[in-house]
Write an enzyme that holds these catalytic residues in place. Structure first.
Site: not given
Ligand code: PEP
Ligand code: MG
Length: 963
Positions: A107, A177, A186, A188, A420, A538, A849, A916, A936
């Site tokens: 502000k 303010r 809203g 504070m 803002r 709000h 992975s 993963c 990836y």
């Molecule tokens: C992990 O351990 O990150 C994984 C993907 O395998 P899980 O969650 O199946 O153990």
């Protein structure tokens, strides 16, 4: 959580003008959080405004004689030069600008910027966010020299306004303010009309020639000051107002005369006295205590909750903005309003907002009067409206984004009180980003950075499957305050919403109106329904920020929170009844209406094409079934990064029975028989998944979890008996197998590649199923890229063992079919030792992975299943900044990842590397992995678009930093 509440400053002392520490009144001991009134809340969103036509009148100094008000010249400026804590803004000079948000709050920085670019902004000063931190660190004490800086700043405000604080002949009125670096609507505190006392009110009446206006401002001030600064419940003032209206037999506040309001002022003062509190008549004392109250509100419970729900961390505190008031309550040519330069729900390029004639900010949200659409201003005050339109256009051009604006019109003149970047829904965010590019205001890189990953998350929430199908069940319609579909059971308090949600029940929170104390409950709800409030109330603002469907202002709805029942057009909604809300149309619908998944088309399709053109990281998905795989492709997944084969085992009674037979088999022959029965199931699923991915990489992981997870509990005697019959063994043998497989610490036990090494026939069956499925897909004309992944490897020898097995079976199947299947063999890196041995493991692995669920578990030594027991206290005590199972721990686990990437690629330069674990779809993690050089990320289907955006934003950011 500590609650910082102001105690009533019994007998406010004299003005602490001398340099030195100014100590705040003591804190009240632990007690209930002071509930913020609608008045105070709305005022924060819509501050009132300024010292009247007084603005232009010649200033006639007439100082009180009982004390000395220091001028700028008498203030010790040495401290100011060392560390400036107060920045002024105004017509002549603004010391801050828009780039100073961290220091001046959003502000303060924007008020300074608006003044700089020539918009009409009432002058004021901003006390920095650093000062808030110092205030709390010093035991609620203003740092040395700060008060003198405030006074010096005040002198510049007075000079521009031509009136002075506490000067009855020309009284200056102030708004005080809050304003943090990140907007917390809203949450504070705010005080308006500060500077009034008996003599100044009389002076204001005389100077403005409007006695009613002066005493209206005075009674509002007494109410708000009592509530915010002195901890007097707002309803005690409200009761007096209602009593007087009843005595005068009027229903509207506006029907009270100047004499009535004078009387009300006296009664409000009695409220103070009845609680043993003394209203500080001295405007400087009023100001000092109001500044403390705003600083204190930074640590209020509602502000804490809002920050934690919104993941706002690393801020020092709130700034305090002390600004000359502009008055919207000076008759029919005055008023106050809020507007967005584009529609914050849909993104449409059209001014969107509300305006209330002859009002101060608090009237808008208090629900006493319903605001009018902003277009009303065009009819009633065309000049001010045109000026507003021009200012909006200027601000959009200047900030290159949609703006949320607060303004007051005082006697036909427009004053800008805040601007803002406007909070918006996901749909609006995407549309605005796309249109700003089309309008030539921003380039594509900037547009990509304008949409937050959370915005996409909202767009990926379901919509109603068929809006025509429910028309017969529509109970009524309110304002479509925040779009989307919500289905849940009605609850009538924030506490119930939290409790029901935590026991797994979806809820819709139904309230007369919401207040900042309701944020936790709102967060727990699928959607919010309010009887009162407009599009900028709000509930609407907060819900839109979260992308939660919300309906407000429904005239046909009567909510009885006490009895937990709502009535609408002859229907009753009781606690626990299912209702559905269409936040895009405002329809309130009976029952549990079916939902359908969203689509990535239109503006979103265009936006995502920009996103994809910018990212380097691939985005794959974790999917275990052909259905998930298809869903993920719609969201743009470029393959499967993790298929957990064991999830398929639970798909039917028959499958799980076969798996159990395999586990309890007492001989290798019996196990091979069970595995042979399992093979067709796996082959069928793999075929479906490979088809759905049409040639994109599909990473299939060998069996991972400990075997006992598939067995029935020993208590389930029926199931054990059936299993014994099925497997041709005795029930005792079933029980003893269950007992044998029990482990003290299963997550570190007989799981992962340890299974396949001990029972190679399990791996053989799985590999055969994968390759036979791949052969079938290829034979029917489809393309395949199969990546076989070995889990929980800690040593190179473990991987070598399984890799040889995989390759042997793969060759066998390919030879039998006379078909070559493109494939790779790789491993998960989820045991710290594997990360440390990445160089030698990469001799065998064609890809890595990172399984960051297990890698986090084993690096921290926190059981992923039990962390919930201590995580809350770790977060609360700042031991952990966040849950490392959701956001990757870059310092620890991240270091292992960096090390493994470096060592792995040193051995095999073209090693494909991804992640993963659950963190793979989390935006901060994605940005980190981009920098580390992964190829990836793989995440659940719904997070794929979010990961795509996060990857693109990381690429844009690093390209910019290299320029
Ligand atoms: C992990 O351990 O990150 C994984 C993907 O395998 P899980 O969650 O199946 O153990
Ligand atoms: Mg794992």
């Amino acid at each position: 959580m500590q609650k910082h509440l102001l105690h009533s400053p019994a007998g406010c002392g004299s003005l602490p003008l001398a340099a030195g520490k100014v100590v705040a009144p003591p804190l009240r001991a632990q007690g209930p959080v002071r509930r913020k009134t609608a008045a105070a809340r709305s005022a924060e969103q819509q501050p009132g405004a300024l010292s009247s036509g007084l603005l232009n009148k010649q200033f006639q100094p007439k100082l009180r004689t009982d004390r000395v008000i220091p001028s700028a010249a008498t203030v010790d400026t040495a401290t100011m030069v060392q560390s400036q804590r107060v920045y002024t803004f105004g017509k002549t000079k603004s010391q801050g600008d828009a780039s100073m948000k961290q220091l001046l709050g959003g502000k303060g920085a924007n008020l300074a910027e608006m003044s700089r670019i020539g918009l009409s902004v009432p002058p004021g000063l901003t006390i920095t966010t650093d000062t808030c931190a110092e205030f709390h660190e010093n035991g609620r004490t203003l740092p040395d020299g700060c008060w003198e800086e405030v006074l010096a700043g005040l002198r510049t405000v007075e000079a521009e306004m031509g009136c002075r604080l506490g000067d009855a002949s020309a009284p200056l009125l102030l708004s005080v303010r809050s304003g943090a670096a990140v907007s917390m609507p809203g949450m504070m505190d705010t005080v308006l009309n500060l500077g009034l006392n008996d003599t100044c009110a009389a002076g204001l009446a005389k100077r403005s020639g409007d006695e009613r206006f002066a005493y209206d401002a005075y009674r509002r001030f007494l109410d708000m000051y009592g509530d915010v600064v002195m901890g007097i419940p707002h309803h005690l003032f409200e009761d007096q107002l209602e009593r007087l209206k009843a005595e005068r037999r009027v229903s509207e506040d506006t029907a009270l005369t100047a004499a009535d309001l004078k009387l009300l002022v006296g009664r409000y003062k009695e409220v103070y006295k009845s609680l043993g509190k003394i209203f500080p008549e001295d405007p400087y004392e009023q100001l000092r205590l109001a500044i403390y109250a705003v600083f204190d509100s930074w640590q209020s419970e509602r502000a804490d909750v809002y920050r934690s729900v919104n993941g706002i961390t690393g801020l020092k505190g709130t700034a305090v903005n002390v600004q000359a008031m502009a008055f919207g309550n000076m008759g029919l040519t005055s008023g106050t309003g809020v507007c967005f330069t584009r529609n914050p729900s849909t993104g449409e390029r059209k001014l969107y907002g509300e305006y209330l004639i002859n009002a101060q900010g608090e009237d808008v949200v208090a629900g006493i009067r319903t605001p009018e659409p902003i277009e009303t201003l065009a009819r009633t005050l065309p000049g001010a409206y045109q000026q507003l339109i021009d200012n909006c256009a200027l601000l959009e051009k200047h900030y290159k984004d949609m703006q949320d604006i607060e303004f007051t019109v005082q006697e036909g003149k427009l004053y800008m009180l805040q601007c803002r970047s406007g909070k918006r829904t996901g749909a609006a965010a995407v549309r605005i980003a796309v249109e700003l590019v089309d309008e030539g205001l921003v380039d594509i890189d900037t547009a990509v950075m304008m949409v937050e990953p959370g915005h996409l998350d909202q767009l990926l929430h379901p919509q109603f499957a068929d809006e025509d199908a429910y028309k017969g069940d529509v109970l009524g319609t309110g304002l479509p305050a925040s779009p989307g579909a919500a289905v849940g059971q009605a609850v009538f308090s924030a506490e119930d919403a939290e409790a029901w949600k935590s026991s797994g029940l979806p809820v819709v929170l139904v309230r007369r109106e919401t207040s900042p104390e309701d944020v936790k409950g709102m967060y727990s709800a699928e959607g919010v329904l309010c009887q009162l409030g407009g599009m900028t109330s709000h509930a609407a603002v907060v819900a839109r920020g979260w992308g939660k469907p919300c309906i407000t202002g429904c005239p046909d709805l009567q909510v009885d929170e006490h009895n937990k029942i709502a009535r609408i057009n002859g229907h009753e909604i009781r606690q626990g009844d299912f209702i559905s809300l269409n936040g895009s149309t405002g329809e309130i619908i009976r029952g549990k209406q079916p939902l359908a998944p969203p689509e990535l088309a239109g503006d979103l399709g265009k936006f995502m094409s920009w996103v994809d053109a910018r990212r380097r990281l691939g985005v794959l998905t974790n999917a275990d079934t052909p259905e998930d795989a298809e869903e993920a492709r719609k969201f743009g997944a470029e393959g499967i990064g993790l298929c957990r084969t064991e999830h398929m085992f639970f798909a039917s009674e028959e499958r799980i029975a076969t798996v159990r037979r395999m586990i309890v088999a007492q001989t290798k022959e019996a196990r091979l028989k069970a595995l042979a029965d399992l093979l067709p199931f796996q082959r069928e699923d793999f075929e479906g998944i490979l088809k759905a991915m049409s040639g994109l990489p599909v990473t299939i992981r060998l069996l991972d979890p400990p075997l006992h997870e598939f067995l029935p509990d020993g208590e389930m005697t029926d199931v054990c008996e059936a299993l014994a019959r099925d497997a041709g063994i005795s029930v005792d043998e079933v029980y003893s197998t269950i007992e044998k497989l029990q482990e003290v610490n299963p997550m570190l036990g007989f799981r992962g590649c340890r299974l396949g090494i001990t029972y190679p026939e399990i791996t053989e069956m799985q590999v055969r199923a994968m390759f036979e499925a791949a052969v079938r897909v290829q034979q029917s004309g489809g393309a395949v890229q199969l990546d076989v992944m070995v889990p929980l490897v800690g040593t190179a020898a473990e991987l070598k063992n399984q890799e040889q097995l995989v390759r042997r079976v793969a060759e066998q199947v390919m030879k039998e079919a006379g078909v070559r299947v493109p494939h790779r063999v790789g491993t998960m890196i989820e045991v710290p030792r594997a990360a440390l041995q990445a160089g030698s493991i990469a001799k065998t692995a064609e890809f890595f992975s990172f399984g960051t669920n297990d890698l986090t578990q084993m690096t921290f030594g926190y059981s992923r299943d039990d962390i919930g027991k201590f995580l809350p206290s770790y977060l609360e005590n700042g031991i952990l900044p966040y849950d490392p199972f959701q956001v990757l721990d870059q310092e620890g686990v991240g270091e292992l990842i960096k090390f493994a990437v470096e060592r792995g690629r040193a051995t095999r330069p073209n090693l494909k590397i991804g992640i993963c674990g659950e963190q793979g779809g989390e935006p901060k993690t994605v940005a980190f992995l981009h920098e580390v050089g992964l190829d990836y990320v793989s995440c659940s289907p719904f997070r794929v678009p979010i990961a795509r955006l996060a990857a693109a934003q990381a690429a844009v950011r690093s390209a910019k930093s290299k320029k």
